[in-house]
Design a protein around this motif. Sequence first.
Motif, PDB file in Angstrom:
ATOM      1  N   ALA A 279       0.818  -1.213   0.000  1.00 25.88           N
ATOM      2  CA  ALA A 279       0.000   0.000   0.000  1.00 25.88           C
ATOM      3  C   ALA A 279       0.847   1.255   0.000  1.00 25.88           C
ATOM      4  O   ALA A 279       0.353   2.339  -0.270  1.00 25.88           O
ATOM      5  CB  ALA A 279      -0.911  -0.010   1.231  1.00 25.88           C
ATOM      6  N   GLN A 280       2.159   1.099   0.328  1.00 24.66           N
ATOM      7  CA  GLN A 280       3.027   2.270   0.365  1.00 24.66           C
ATOM      8  C   GLN A 280       3.564   2.643  -1.009  1.00 24.66           C
ATOM      9  O   GLN A 280       4.211   3.671  -1.150  1.00 24.66           O
ATOM     10  CB  GLN A 280       4.191   2.021   1.316  1.00 24.66           C
ATOM     11  CG  GLN A 280       3.747   1.970   2.785  1.00 24.66           C
ATOM     12  CD  GLN A 280       4.908   1.664   3.690  1.00 24.66           C
ATOM     13  OE1 GLN A 280       5.677   0.746   3.459  1.00 24.66           O
ATOM     14  NE2 GLN A 280       5.045   2.445   4.749  1.00 24.66           N
ATOM     15  N   ASP A 281       3.366   1.803  -2.009  1.00 22.83           N
ATOM     16  CA  ASP A 281       3.804   2.180  -3.347  1.00 22.83           C
ATOM     17  C   ASP A 281       3.060   3.434  -3.777  1.00 22.83           C
ATOM     18  O   ASP A 281       1.864   3.581  -3.538  1.00 22.83           O
ATOM     19  CB  ASP A 281       3.521   1.044  -4.341  1.00 22.83           C
ATOM     20  CG  ASP A 281       4.603  -0.018  -4.311  1.00 22.83           C
ATOM     21  OD1 ASP A 281       5.778   0.353  -4.410  1.00 22.83           O
ATOM     22  OD2 ASP A 281       4.268  -1.200  -4.174  1.00 22.83           O
ATOM     23  N   GLN A 282       3.789   4.331  -4.431  1.00 24.28           N
ATOM     24  CA  GLN A 282       3.216   5.614  -4.811  1.00 24.28           C
ATOM     25  C   GLN A 282       2.581   5.515  -6.196  1.00 24.28           C
ATOM     26  O   GLN A 282       3.285   5.423  -7.198  1.00 24.28           O
ATOM     27  CB  GLN A 282       4.308   6.686  -4.821  1.00 24.28           C
ATOM     28  CG  GLN A 282       3.816   8.054  -5.213  1.00 24.28           C
ATOM     29  CD  GLN A 282       2.836   8.605  -4.207  1.00 24.28           C
ATOM     30  OE1 GLN A 282       3.141   8.758  -3.043  1.00 24.28           O
ATOM     31  NE2 GLN A 282       1.636   8.910  -4.659  1.00 24.28           N
ATOM     32  N   PRO A 283       1.245   5.504  -6.288  1.00 23.88           N
ATOM     33  CA  PRO A 283       0.613   5.443  -7.609  1.00 23.88           C
ATOM     34  C   PRO A 283       0.778   6.767  -8.341  1.00 23.88           C
ATOM     35  O   PRO A 283       1.051   7.805  -7.735  1.00 23.88           O
ATOM     36  CB  PRO A 283      -0.857   5.170  -7.283  1.00 23.88           C
ATOM     37  CG  PRO A 283      -1.054   5.781  -5.934  1.00 23.88           C
ATOM     38  CD  PRO A 283       0.254   5.606  -5.200  1.00 23.88           C
ATOM     39  N   LEU A 284       0.608   6.735  -9.635  1.00 26.35           N
ATOM     40  CA  LEU A 284       0.757   7.922 -10.464  1.00 26.35           C
ATOM     41  C   LEU A 284      -0.617   8.450 -10.844  1.00 26.35           C
ATOM     42  O   LEU A 284      -1.434   7.734 -11.412  1.00 26.35           O
ATOM     43  CB  LEU A 284       1.561   7.587 -11.724  1.00 26.35           C
ATOM     44  CG  LEU A 284       1.982   8.773 -12.582  1.00 26.35           C
ATOM     45  CD1 LEU A 284       2.995   9.631 -11.841  1.00 26.35           C
ATOM     46  CD2 LEU A 284       2.572   8.296 -13.899  1.00 26.35           C
ATOM     47  N   GLY A 285      -0.861   9.717 -10.544  1.00 29.17           N
ATOM     48  CA  GLY A 285      -2.137  10.333 -10.857  1.00 29.17           C
ATOM     49  C   GLY A 285      -2.051  11.275 -12.039  1.00 29.17           C
ATOM     50  O   GLY A 285      -0.991  11.464 -12.642  1.00 29.17           O
ATOM     51  N   PRO A 286      -3.168  11.925 -12.393  1.00 35.71           N
ATOM     52  CA  PRO A 286      -3.182  12.845 -13.532  1.00 35.71           C
ATOM     53  C   PRO A 286      -2.166  13.978 -13.406  1.00 35.71           C
ATOM     54  O   PRO A 286      -1.541  14.368 -14.387  1.00 35.71           O
ATOM     55  CB  PRO A 286      -4.617  13.387 -13.524  1.00 35.71           C
ATOM     56  CG  PRO A 286      -5.418  12.361 -12.793  1.00 35.71           C
ATOM     57  CD  PRO A 286      -4.495  11.772 -11.778  1.00 35.71           C
ATOM     58  N   ALA A 287      -1.979  14.503 -12.193  1.00 28.19           N
ATOM     59  CA  ALA A 287      -1.013  15.593 -12.013  1.00 28.19           C
ATOM     60  C   ALA A 287       0.402  15.125 -12.313  1.00 28.19           C
ATOM     61  O   ALA A 287       1.221  15.883 -12.852  1.00 28.19           O
ATOM     62  CB  ALA A 287      -1.099  16.148 -10.595  1.00 28.19           C
ATOM     63  N   GLY A 288       0.712  13.872 -11.979  1.00 28.60           N
ATOM     64  CA  GLY A 288       2.024  13.331 -12.300  1.00 28.60           C
ATOM     65  C   GLY A 288       2.254  13.248 -13.795  1.00 28.60           C
ATOM     66  O   GLY A 288       3.350  13.540 -14.294  1.00 28.60           O
ATOM     67  N   LEU A 289       1.233  12.868 -14.515  1.00 34.21           N
ATOM     68  CA  LEU A 289       1.350  12.793 -15.970  1.00 34.21           C
ATOM     69  C   LEU A 289       1.445  14.185 -16.587  1.00 34.21           C
ATOM     70  O   LEU A 289       2.150  14.386 -17.574  1.00 34.21           O
ATOM     71  CB  LEU A 289       0.163  12.020 -16.543  1.00 34.21           C
ATOM     72  CG  LEU A 289       0.141  10.539 -16.161  1.00 34.21           C
ATOM     73  CD1 LEU A 289      -1.220   9.935 -16.442  1.00 34.21           C
ATOM     74  CD2 LEU A 289       1.229   9.779 -16.893  1.00 34.21           C
ATOM     75  N   ARG A 290       0.752  15.163 -15.994  1.00 35.94           N
ATOM     76  CA  ARG A 290       0.890  16.535 -16.488  1.00 35.94           C
ATOM     77  C   ARG A 290       2.283  17.085 -16.171  1.00 35.94           C
ATOM     78  O   ARG A 290       2.839  17.881 -16.940  1.00 35.94           O
ATOM     79  CB  ARG A 290      -0.216  17.420 -15.903  1.00 35.94           C
ATOM     80  CG  ARG A 290      -1.578  17.157 -16.561  1.00 35.94           C
ATOM     81  CD  ARG A 290      -2.620  18.172 -16.144  1.00 35.94           C
ATOM     82  NE  ARG A 290      -3.261  17.844 -14.895  1.00 35.94           N
ATOM     83  CZ  ARG A 290      -4.362  17.089 -14.781  1.00 35.94           C
ATOM     84  NH1 ARG A 290      -4.931  16.572 -15.851  1.00 35.94           N
ATOM     85  NH2 ARG A 290      -4.898  16.848 -13.597  1.00 35.94           N
ATOM     86  N   THR A 291       2.868  16.660 -15.056  1.00 34.25           N
ATOM     87  CA  THR A 291       4.253  17.018 -14.753  1.00 34.25           C
ATOM     88  C   THR A 291       5.189  16.406 -15.786  1.00 34.25           C
ATOM     89  O   THR A 291       6.135  17.050 -16.257  1.00 34.25           O
ATOM     90  CB  THR A 291       4.634  16.544 -13.343  1.00 34.25           C
ATOM     91  OG1 THR A 291       3.768  17.155 -12.376  1.00 34.25           O
ATOM     92  CG2 THR A 291       6.077  16.892 -13.019  1.00 34.25           C
ATOM     93  N   ALA A 292       4.927  15.150 -16.152  1.00 30.07           N
ATOM     94  CA  ALA A 292       5.739  14.502 -17.183  1.00 30.07           C
ATOM     95  C   ALA A 292       5.658  15.264 -18.498  1.00 30.07           C
ATOM     96  O   ALA A 292       6.670  15.455 -19.193  1.00 30.07           O
ATOM     97  CB  ALA A 292       5.273  13.056 -17.378  1.00 30.07           C
ATOM     98  N   ARG A 293       4.475  15.736 -18.835  1.00 30.33           N
ATOM     99  CA  ARG A 293       4.316  16.480 -20.089  1.00 30.33           C
ATOM    100  C   ARG A 293       5.025  17.831 -20.015  1.00 30.33           C
ATOM    101  O   ARG A 293       5.506  18.335 -21.032  1.00 30.33           O
ATOM    102  CB  ARG A 293       2.828  16.649 -20.404  1.00 30.33           C
ATOM    103  CG  ARG A 293       2.141  15.299 -20.695  1.00 30.33           C
ATOM    104  CD  ARG A 293       0.676  15.458 -21.009  1.00 30.33           C
ATOM    105  NE  ARG A 293       0.497  16.224 -22.226  1.00 30.33           N
ATOM    106  CZ  ARG A 293      -0.529  17.043 -22.443  1.00 30.33           C
ATOM    107  NH1 ARG A 293      -1.444  17.236 -21.504  1.00 30.33           N
ATOM    108  NH2 ARG A 293      -0.630  17.683 -23.588  1.00 30.33           N
TER     109      ARG A 293
END
Length: 536
Positions: free
Chosen positions: A352-366
Amino acid sequence: MTGNHPRAGARMSAIDLVETLLDPGSRRGWDEPVEITTADPDYRADLERARERTGLDESVITGEGRLDGRRVAYVACEFRFLAGSIGVAAGERLVRAVERATAERLPLLAAPASGGTRMQEGTVAFLQMVKVAAAITDHKTAGLPYLVHVRHPTTGGVLASWGSLGHVTAAEPGALIGFMGPRVHEALYGEEFPAGVQVAENLMNHGLIDAVLPTSRLAEVAARVLRVLCKDQGPPPRPSGDGFRPAAEPPVGRGAGTSADGAAGPGAGSGGATAVGPSTEESIRASRRGDRPGVRDLLRVAAQDVSPLSGTGAGEHDPGLLLALARVGGVPCVVLGHNRGGRRGGGGRASAQDQPLGPAGLRTARRGMRIAAELGLPLLTVIDTAGAALSREAEEGGLAGEIARCLADMVTLPAPTLCLLLGQGAGGAALALLPADRVVAARHAWLSPLPPEGASAILHRTTERAYEVADRQGVRSADLLAGGIVDRVVEEGDGEGFLERLGHILGAELAALRAQDREERLAARRARHRRIGVSS
């Protein structure tokens, strides 16, 4: 008004700030004298008093100098001159300086400190922000770096134009930064603006700026960033990575079923029975070990001049995505990778401690992709994720659409792209960072449509057959190499030696990509993904 910002009486002048930033004795001004032309006697008196108080003829100064020996241009506000406000003369001075920096191909450093538009000049002053923003956009389109250090206070049209367009943006500790000044808010709405919102540290936590830096660190950090963003760093490392490849490492793949020397390569067969390497279960368990190195470890050991950036630059921050500027294996690049969070269970499913990737993370990637495209820098993506965020917030935030846009951006990005499959590669969060010119995989890395437990639940209504399902799907690095999805597999080892060797290999791959003809490279990238899974 805010936190520990300097009092007006102790405020560093714009000239002193620039002198602190630049190499001693290197500053040279570009400003031509400005005449007072207003017919308004009160405004004329204000201007004359500002000139007497500051020794300047306008609220901005521009020029050039050297930073760590590198020639750079600068624009800076003097807040003591009518609160750093921008009128027609100041706007024209800014635009001419930006245009000159662009023509002479100089990195541009900006230090705004302003209340915004000069109210005494009205709407015509307000419109100056349009041409300043246009000039800066042209500068960035020319592939030139634009760095911003926002000082206390910066509000209104200055923040809403040239204060918010930096490739990298830092701010003065405790600085008040906001679109609407607190005094205006109180006058319009009869109440004070909420405390702590328009403060540099809060904006960094929300992904609006990248760092909070005291003046004493500006030169050091700006020099480090420019060592990555500028392209005049001398010859890159030799393109060949053969000197760093251990004898046991398989050769670089050239497509399904072949290897670099044209000999028959390992087959991907169902279940991986004919492919070399560890079993699927062994690799998945290894990828979930709590002590397995992640992207931060890679940068610590194998990179130089690392400058982390914060969030999207547009008010979002996702701890699941790391964005940084760095030199990997000696090659300057933009790095974006999945940021492992917490420790994992010894060998079972992702914790449960794994950090999932959300929409904001993908916008940061972009955002990272845009920086790479604007400056012509190679992009290195690092995949190590247990999967995308599964939540109401992620769905309402447009998770699926952001994955789609990442795929589209990656496939068409003009900059050279290299993907490192470092650990777990589960689902759309992994796929979003995959479509690169070249893909390198660590031996125990894997890639699958869903976390193995999720695929097992779909097919068998239980998670207990996760490894069996993953085995059939061909998720291992050896299977990916055989299928033409991965170009190179790097053997792993204990300690930091693996990361050091990986850094050399990544640097050599980046250098080779940078040396390729752009149109040929883009065509090859498109063809690469067009043919995956298609029989010849």
